[in-house]
Design a protein around this motif. Structure first.
Motif, PDB file in Angstrom:
ATOM      1  N   GLY A  30       0.833  -1.205   0.000  1.00  0.00           N
ATOM      2  CA  GLY A  30       0.000   0.000   0.000  1.00  0.00           C
ATOM      3  C   GLY A  30       0.860   1.244   0.000  1.00  0.00           C
ATOM      4  O   GLY A  30       1.314   1.727  -1.042  1.00  0.00           O
ATOM      5  N   ALA A  31       1.129   1.765   1.172  1.00  0.00           N
ATOM      6  CA  ALA A  31       1.999   2.938   1.304  1.00  0.00           C
ATOM      7  C   ALA A  31       2.438   2.988   2.750  1.00  0.00           C
ATOM      8  O   ALA A  31       1.783   2.416   3.628  1.00  0.00           O
ATOM      9  N   VAL A  32       3.548   3.650   2.995  1.00  0.00           N
ATOM     10  CA  VAL A  32       3.958   3.859   4.372  1.00  0.00           C
ATOM     11  C   VAL A  32       4.144   5.347   4.614  1.00  0.00           C
ATOM     12  O   VAL A  32       4.486   6.100   3.707  1.00  0.00           O
ATOM     13  N   ALA A  33       3.896   5.752   5.852  1.00  0.00           N
ATOM     14  CA  ALA A  33       4.098   7.148   6.223  1.00  0.00           C
ATOM     15  C   ALA A  33       5.493   7.247   6.818  1.00  0.00           C
ATOM     16  O   ALA A  33       5.795   6.600   7.813  1.00  0.00           O
ATOM     17  N   SER A  34       6.350   8.028   6.180  1.00  0.00           N
ATOM     18  CA  SER A  34       7.681   8.210   6.741  1.00  0.00           C
ATOM     19  C   SER A  34       7.752   9.583   7.394  1.00  0.00           C
ATOM     20  O   SER A  34       7.337  10.561   6.791  1.00  0.00           O
ATOM     21  N   PRO A  35       8.263   9.642   8.627  1.00  0.00           N
ATOM     22  CA  PRO A  35       8.372  10.941   9.288  1.00  0.00           C
ATOM     23  C   PRO A  35       9.326  11.849   8.507  1.00  0.00           C
ATOM     24  O   PRO A  35      10.309  11.371   7.940  1.00  0.00           O
ATOM     25  N   VAL A  46       1.113   4.404  -6.809  1.00  0.00           N
ATOM     26  CA  VAL A  46       2.189   5.394  -6.751  1.00  0.00           C
ATOM     27  C   VAL A  46       2.045   6.314  -5.529  1.00  0.00           C
ATOM     28  O   VAL A  46       3.032   6.779  -4.974  1.00  0.00           O
ATOM     29  N   HIS A  47       0.818   6.523  -5.085  1.00  0.00           N
ATOM     30  CA  HIS A  47       0.598   7.506  -4.016  1.00  0.00           C
ATOM     31  C   HIS A  47       1.138   7.051  -2.661  1.00  0.00           C
ATOM     32  O   HIS A  47       1.499   5.893  -2.472  1.00  0.00           O
ATOM     33  N   GLY A  48       1.182   7.990  -1.728  1.00  0.00           N
ATOM     34  CA  GLY A  48       1.651   7.704  -0.381  1.00  0.00           C
ATOM     35  C   GLY A  48       0.498   7.449   0.587  1.00  0.00           C
ATOM     36  O   GLY A  48      -0.602   7.047   0.174  1.00  0.00           O
ATOM     37  N   ALA A  49       0.753   7.669   1.858  1.00  0.00           N
ATOM     38  CA  ALA A  49      -0.207   7.311   2.912  1.00  0.00           C
ATOM     39  C   ALA A  49      -1.333   8.334   3.077  1.00  0.00           C
ATOM     40  O   ALA A  49      -2.298   8.090   3.799  1.00  0.00           O
ATOM     41  N   ALA A  50      -1.197   9.503   2.436  1.00  0.00           N
ATOM     42  CA  ALA A  50      -2.235  10.540   2.419  1.00  0.00           C
ATOM     43  C   ALA A  50      -2.856  10.802   3.789  1.00  0.00           C
ATOM     44  O   ALA A  50      -4.067  10.607   3.968  1.00  0.00           O
ATOM     45  N   PRO A  51      -2.077  11.270   4.761  1.00  0.00           N
ATOM     46  CA  PRO A  51      -2.622  11.499   6.100  1.00  0.00           C
ATOM     47  C   PRO A  51      -3.776  12.505   6.114  1.00  0.00           C
ATOM     48  O   PRO A  51      -4.640  12.448   6.999  1.00  0.00           O
ATOM     49  N   ASP A  52      -3.834  13.376   5.105  1.00  0.00           N
ATOM     50  CA  ASP A  52      -4.915  14.387   5.078  1.00  0.00           C
ATOM     51  C   ASP A  52      -6.295  13.782   4.857  1.00  0.00           C
ATOM     52  O   ASP A  52      -7.296  14.388   5.235  1.00  0.00           O
ATOM     53  N   ILE A  53      -6.368  12.588   4.261  1.00  0.00           N
ATOM     54  CA  ILE A  53      -7.693  11.978   4.056  1.00  0.00           C
ATOM     55  C   ILE A  53      -7.809  10.590   4.690  1.00  0.00           C
ATOM     56  O   ILE A  53      -8.851   9.948   4.579  1.00  0.00           O
ATOM     57  N   ALA A  54      -6.741  10.121   5.351  1.00  0.00           N
ATOM     58  CA  ALA A  54      -6.765   8.765   5.912  1.00  0.00           C
ATOM     59  C   ALA A  54      -7.880   8.617   6.943  1.00  0.00           C
ATOM     60  O   ALA A  54      -8.159   9.544   7.706  1.00  0.00           O
ATOM     61  N   ALA A  85     -10.588   7.501   0.069  1.00  0.00           N
ATOM     62  CA  ALA A  85      -9.403   7.354  -0.792  1.00  0.00           C
ATOM     63  C   ALA A  85      -9.783   6.616  -2.075  1.00  0.00           C
ATOM     64  O   ALA A  85     -10.593   5.688  -2.052  1.00  0.00           O
ATOM     65  N   ASN A  86      -9.166   7.019  -3.153  1.00  0.00           N
ATOM     66  CA  ASN A  86      -9.408   6.372  -4.446  1.00  0.00           C
ATOM     67  C   ASN A  86      -8.655   5.035  -4.494  1.00  0.00           C
ATOM     68  O   ASN A  86      -7.425   5.015  -4.438  1.00  0.00           O
ATOM     69  N   PRO A  87      -9.365   3.918  -4.632  1.00  0.00           N
ATOM     70  CA  PRO A  87      -8.676   2.616  -4.648  1.00  0.00           C
ATOM     71  C   PRO A  87      -8.215   2.214  -6.048  1.00  0.00           C
ATOM     72  O   PRO A  87      -7.636   1.137  -6.212  1.00  0.00           O
ATOM     73  N   PRO A 125     -13.676  11.607  -4.538  1.00  0.00           N
ATOM     74  CA  PRO A 125     -13.548  13.070  -4.584  1.00  0.00           C
ATOM     75  C   PRO A 125     -12.324  13.567  -5.360  1.00  0.00           C
ATOM     76  O   PRO A 125     -12.390  14.616  -6.012  1.00  0.00           O
ATOM     77  N   ASP A 126     -11.224  12.815  -5.329  1.00  0.00           N
ATOM     78  CA  ASP A 126     -10.002  13.306  -5.990  1.00  0.00           C
ATOM     79  C   ASP A 126     -10.112  13.379  -7.502  1.00  0.00           C
ATOM     80  O   ASP A 126      -9.364  14.121  -8.141  1.00  0.00           O
ATOM     81  N   ILE A 127     -11.038  12.622  -8.096  1.00  0.00           N
ATOM     82  CA  ILE A 127     -11.146  12.637  -9.559  1.00  0.00           C
ATOM     83  C   ILE A 127     -12.463  13.241 -10.039  1.00  0.00           C
ATOM     84  O   ILE A 127     -12.754  13.223 -11.239  1.00  0.00           O
TER      85      ILE A 127
END
Ligand code: NAI
Ligand code: MG
Length: 340
Positions: free
Chosen positions: A71-76, A261-269, A274-276, A315-317
């Motif tokens: 999926g994606a990981v959130a890196s500090p 390609v996308h990341g963890a998107a903390p703004d919408i998590a 999220a668009n799957p 919503p993103d598209i």
């Protein structure tokens, strides 16, 4: 690989990875119920709980399956002692040297209709080897381009070009970086001789960026060193529906990692919006290029096309006035459209 042997290690990771990956798995199971799944953990949450972002058990599961859906990981953004990005480590561990990033037209508003290309990015060398040092007031980064590294990714790219429109563009900046990009260019051109039926040309990376925006239809397969491919593929993704739509597949010797390609998107998590589709289309890449099931990949891509054409958008598209759906509704709509 026979159908009985299809193993997949699923690593949802952090943030929206935990939302989009279950959707992609549901679509995969709908087209291929016999696939054997192992779930494993990695990422920032895992690090906070266990002190290790990529536990040994996860690595072992990835090695065993040989094929990973990530999926994606959130890196500090600040350095944390002991933390290293698990996806970077996993890519290195599995030596996935060819990163495939297709961008194509979808029935969406505000996207280019004249785009259908595949970026094949070298995934292990270039400036990303991380050999940086400070010498007084000067920072120095080493850029590694090897003949072997260039050759193996070029072979993958040419073989894929042979199955597409038989047109490949070698991207470089050999007019300035005569030694490193010179070796890249020369090696790729030598591989081109093995594929005489693929029309081969070359482009300087800045000029390719310009033409990509002006007229993306002039390209089919773009073969790039690591850094140029990183940048150009984000550009291409922006032309073709944005991050939420962008799939990728990294290939190694007998192993692969599929990941949006996308990341963890903390703004919408955690909001279920999220668009799957980027994750779902990554599964299609896996089916086509690893499991040799292009028929099932086509089925998934047709279903995505169908759902978008019917006006289903996250919503993103969506354009501002359009009604939107969430991750789970999108997943269900794609599954319902598989037979369409
Ligand atoms: P991001 O891709 O997570 O988000 C960028 C923007 O695009 C955000 O506004 C987000 O809401 C939107 N977006 C991304 N994917 C979407 C989707 N599927 N549906 C709807 N909207 C979507 O990139 P950002 O913000 O730079 O990074 C956030 C975190 O993710 C960071 O911790 C970063 O390190 C990590 N990251 C991880 C990656 C990986 O694991 N491969 C790749 C990129 C970033
Ligand atoms: Mg990137």
């Amino acid at each position: 690989m026979t159908t009985q042997e299809m193993h997949l290690c699923v690593i949802p990771g952090d943030g929206i990875g935990q939302e989009v990956i279950p959707a992609a798995v549901a679509v995969l199971q709908a087209v291929m119920p016999q696939v054997q799944l192992t779930f494993a953990e990695a990422g920032w949450e895992t690090f906070q709980r266990t002190g290790n972002a990529l536990p040994e058990a996860t690595l072992a599961a990835a090695r065993r399956a040989g094929v990973v859906l990530f999926g994606a990981v959130a890196s500090p953004s600040h350095p944390v002692p002991g933390y290293r990005s698990p996806i970077v480590a996993l890519r290195r561990e599995m030596d996935v040297f060819a990163n495939l990033r297709p961008s194509r037209r979808w029935p969406l508003h505000d996207v280019r209709q004249d785009i259908d290309l595949l970026i094949v990015r070298e995934n292990t060398e270039c400036l990303y080897v991380g050999r940086e040092r400070l010498e007084g007031d000067m920072a120095i980064a080493e850029r590694i381009i090897s003949r072997r590294g260039s050759e193996r990714v070029a072979r993958v790219a040419f073989a894929l070009a042979a199955q597409r429109k038989r047109h490949l563009t070698i991207v470089h900046k050999a007019n300035i970086l005569r030694v490193s990009d010179g070796l890249w260019r020369e090696t790729c051109l030598a591989v081109a001789h093995e594929f005489p039926h693929v029309q081969t040309d070359e482009g300087l990376v800045d000029s390719v960026a310009y033409h990509l925006v002006r007229q993306p239809g002039r390209y089919d397969v773009l073969l790039t060193p690591n850094l140029y491919g990183d940048i150009l593929s984000d550009l291409a993704a922006a032309l073709a529906g944005g991050l939420g739509m962008a799939p990728s597949l990294s290939l190694g010797e007998g192993c692969a990692i599929a990941e949006p390609v996308h990341g963890a998107a903390p703004d919408i998590a955690g909001q279920g919006i999220a668009n799957p589709l980027g994750a779902i289309l990554s599964v299609a890449l896996l089916l086509r290029h690893v499991w040799q099931r292009g028929d099932l990949a086509d089925t998934i891509e047709r279903a995505v096309e169908h759902v978008l054409a019917r006006g289903w958008f996250t919503p993103d598209i969506a354009s501002p006035a359009q009604k939107t759906v969430g991750t789970r509704e999108m997943e269900q709509a794609v599954i319902a459209a598989l037979g369409a």
